[in-house]
Design a protein around this motif. Structure first.
Motif, PDB file in Angstrom:
ATOM      1  N   LEU A  47       0.822  -1.213   0.000  1.00  0.00           N
ATOM      2  CA  LEU A  47       0.000   0.000   0.000  1.00  0.00           C
ATOM      3  C   LEU A  47       0.855   1.261   0.000  1.00  0.00           C
ATOM      4  CD1 LEU A  47      -2.945  -0.905   2.396  1.00  0.00           C
ATOM      5  CD2 LEU A  47      -3.020  -0.633  -0.082  1.00  0.00           C
ATOM      6  N   THR A  48       1.894   1.288   0.814  1.00  0.00           N
ATOM      7  CA  THR A  48       2.746   2.475   0.853  1.00  0.00           C
ATOM      8  C   THR A  48       3.581   2.606  -0.417  1.00  0.00           C
ATOM      9  OG1 THR A  48       4.481   1.310   2.078  1.00  0.00           O
ATOM     10  CG2 THR A  48       2.881   2.566   3.368  1.00  0.00           C
ATOM     11  N   GLY A  49       3.771   1.498  -1.133  1.00  0.00           N
ATOM     12  CA  GLY A  49       4.527   1.517  -2.380  1.00  0.00           C
ATOM     13  C   GLY A  49       3.697   1.871  -3.596  1.00  0.00           C
ATOM     14  N   GLY A  50       2.397   2.111  -3.421  1.00  0.00           N
ATOM     15  CA  GLY A  50       1.570   2.548  -4.539  1.00  0.00           C
ATOM     16  C   GLY A  50       0.577   1.533  -5.068  1.00  0.00           C
ATOM     17  N   THR A  51       0.559   0.325  -4.542  1.00  0.00           N
ATOM     18  CA  THR A  51      -0.434  -0.659  -4.961  1.00  0.00           C
ATOM     19  C   THR A  51      -1.801  -0.194  -4.475  1.00  0.00           C
ATOM     20  OG1 THR A  51       1.176  -2.436  -4.851  1.00  0.00           O
ATOM     21  CG2 THR A  51      -1.136  -3.089  -4.821  1.00  0.00           C
ATOM     22  N   GLY A  52      -2.796  -0.278  -5.314  1.00  0.00           N
ATOM     23  CA  GLY A  52      -4.133   0.184  -4.965  1.00  0.00           C
ATOM     24  C   GLY A  52      -4.822  -0.722  -3.957  1.00  0.00           C
ATOM     25  N   ALA A  53      -5.749  -0.122  -3.215  1.00  0.00           N
ATOM     26  CA  ALA A  53      -6.567  -0.870  -2.261  1.00  0.00           C
ATOM     27  C   ALA A  53      -7.953  -1.080  -2.860  1.00  0.00           C
ATOM     28  CB  ALA A  53      -6.679  -0.101  -0.950  1.00  0.00           C
ATOM     29  N   CYS A  54      -8.495  -2.259  -2.718  1.00  0.00           N
ATOM     30  CA  CYS A  54      -9.837  -2.571  -3.212  1.00  0.00           C
ATOM     31  C   CYS A  54     -10.859  -1.640  -2.555  1.00  0.00           C
ATOM     32  CB  CYS A  54     -10.161  -4.028  -2.898  1.00  0.00           C
ATOM     33  SG  CYS A  54     -11.854  -4.504  -3.336  1.00  0.00           S
ATOM     34  N   SER A  55     -11.729  -1.053  -3.353  1.00  0.00           N
ATOM     35  CA  SER A  55     -12.732  -0.139  -2.812  1.00  0.00           C
ATOM     36  C   SER A  55     -13.924  -0.875  -2.206  1.00  0.00           C
ATOM     37  CB  SER A  55     -13.212   0.823  -3.902  1.00  0.00           C
ATOM     38  OG  SER A  55     -13.828   0.104  -4.954  1.00  0.00           O
ATOM     39  N   HIS A  56     -13.982  -2.199  -2.388  1.00  0.00           N
ATOM     40  CA  HIS A  56     -15.092  -2.974  -1.829  1.00  0.00           C
ATOM     41  C   HIS A  56     -14.771  -3.507  -0.437  1.00  0.00           C
ATOM     42  CE1 HIS A  56     -17.515  -2.995  -5.488  1.00  0.00           C
ATOM     43  NE2 HIS A  56     -16.352  -3.020  -6.111  1.00  0.00           N
ATOM     44  N   CYS A  57     -13.589  -4.091  -0.273  1.00  0.00           N
ATOM     45  CA  CYS A  57     -13.251  -4.707   1.020  1.00  0.00           C
ATOM     46  C   CYS A  57     -12.395  -3.801   1.906  1.00  0.00           C
ATOM     47  CB  CYS A  57     -12.567  -6.056   0.809  1.00  0.00           C
ATOM     48  SG  CYS A  57     -10.932  -5.957   0.031  1.00  0.00           S
ATOM     49  N   ARG A  58     -11.848  -2.718   1.350  1.00  0.00           N
ATOM     50  CA  ARG A  58     -11.097  -1.704   2.085  1.00  0.00           C
ATOM     51  C   ARG A  58      -9.984  -2.266   2.972  1.00  0.00           C
ATOM     52  NH1 ARG A  58     -13.003   3.413   2.589  1.00  0.00           N
ATOM     53  NH2 ARG A  58     -10.809   3.666   3.101  1.00  0.00           N
ATOM     54  N   PRO A  59      -8.978  -2.918   2.373  1.00  0.00           N
ATOM     55  CA  PRO A  59      -7.881  -3.438   3.180  1.00  0.00           C
ATOM     56  C   PRO A  59      -7.083  -2.328   3.854  1.00  0.00           C
ATOM     57  CG  PRO A  59      -7.310  -3.549   0.870  1.00  0.00           C
ATOM     58  CD  PRO A  59      -8.761  -3.146   0.947  1.00  0.00           C
ATOM     59  N   ASP A  60      -7.078  -1.135   3.273  1.00  0.00           N
ATOM     60  CA  ASP A  60      -6.370  -0.007   3.884  1.00  0.00           C
ATOM     61  C   ASP A  60      -6.978   0.340   5.240  1.00  0.00           C
ATOM     62  OD1 ASP A  60      -8.670   0.753   2.475  1.00  0.00           O
ATOM     63  OD2 ASP A  60      -7.892   2.721   1.959  1.00  0.00           O
ATOM     64  N   ALA A  61      -8.281   0.270   5.351  1.00  0.00           N
ATOM     65  CA  ALA A  61      -8.943   0.529   6.635  1.00  0.00           C
ATOM     66  C   ALA A  61      -8.622  -0.582   7.633  1.00  0.00           C
ATOM     67  CB  ALA A  61     -10.448   0.642   6.439  1.00  0.00           C
ATOM     68  N   GLY A  62      -8.615  -1.810   7.159  1.00  0.00           N
ATOM     69  CA  GLY A  62      -8.295  -2.941   8.029  1.00  0.00           C
ATOM     70  C   GLY A  62      -6.875  -2.901   8.553  1.00  0.00           C
ATOM     71  N   LEU A  63      -5.986  -2.261   7.782  1.00  0.00           N
ATOM     72  CA  LEU A  63      -4.589  -2.131   8.191  1.00  0.00           C
ATOM     73  C   LEU A  63      -4.329  -0.821   8.925  1.00  0.00           C
ATOM     74  CD1 LEU A  63      -2.999  -3.486   4.918  1.00  0.00           C
ATOM     75  CD2 LEU A  63      -2.755  -4.517   7.174  1.00  0.00           C
ATOM     76  N   GLY A  64      -5.370  -0.001   9.092  1.00  0.00           N
ATOM     77  CA  GLY A  64      -5.219   1.276   9.770  1.00  0.00           C
ATOM     78  C   GLY A  64      -4.436   2.283   8.963  1.00  0.00           C
ATOM     79  N   MET A  65      -4.537   2.214   7.637  1.00  0.00           N
ATOM     80  CA  MET A  65      -3.742   3.083   6.755  1.00  0.00           C
ATOM     81  C   MET A  65      -4.643   3.962   5.874  1.00  0.00           C
ATOM     82  SD  MET A  65      -0.778   0.439   5.622  1.00  0.00           S
ATOM     83  CE  MET A  65       0.109   1.703   4.728  1.00  0.00           C
ATOM     84  N   ILE A  66      -5.702   4.481   6.411  1.00  0.00           N
ATOM     85  CA  ILE A  66      -6.612   5.322   5.639  1.00  0.00           C
ATOM     86  C   ILE A  66      -5.941   6.662   5.373  1.00  0.00           C
ATOM     87  CG2 ILE A  66      -8.835   6.488   5.635  1.00  0.00           C
ATOM     88  CD1 ILE A  66      -9.846   4.235   7.433  1.00  0.00           C
ATOM     89  N   ASP A  67      -5.982   7.105   4.116  1.00  0.00           N
ATOM     90  CA  ASP A  67      -5.408   8.395   3.751  1.00  0.00           C
ATOM     91  C   ASP A  67      -6.418   9.485   4.107  1.00  0.00           C
ATOM     92  OD1 ASP A  67      -4.119   9.784   0.617  1.00  0.00           O
ATOM     93  OD2 ASP A  67      -4.241  10.596   2.626  1.00  0.00           O
TER      94      ASP A  67
END
Length: 74
Positions: A47-67
């Motif tokens: 995620l920090t390297g630029g790979t996109g996060a799925c907008s349906h399952c929101r892995p960024d939120a699950g990892l505590g990395m919401i922009d």
């Protein structure tokens, strides 16, 4: 008995090297067939390297990395 799904999976692109395209939670129905499981640390690096996060399952939120900048703009 079926094994438990991985916590995180990365969807891979087509072609040589199969670059990471999008990160998903392990149970996401939107993940394509070209994928592999990843551990939490690798998921955060993707995620920090630029790979996109799925907008349906929101892995960024699950990892505590919401922009927060993007969230405010929406």
């Amino acid at each position: 008995m079926k094994p438990a799904p991985p916590e995180w999976i990365v969807e891979l692109g087509i072609g040589v090297g199969r670059p990471p395209v999008q990160l998903h939670r392990g149970t996401c129905y939107m993940a394509g067939k070209r994928r592999r499981p990843v551990k939490r640390d690798e998921a955060r690096r993707l995620l920090t390297g630029g790979t996109g996060a799925c907008s349906h399952c929101r892995p960024d939120a699950g990892l505590g990395m919401i922009d927060l900048g993007t969230a405010r703009a929406a």
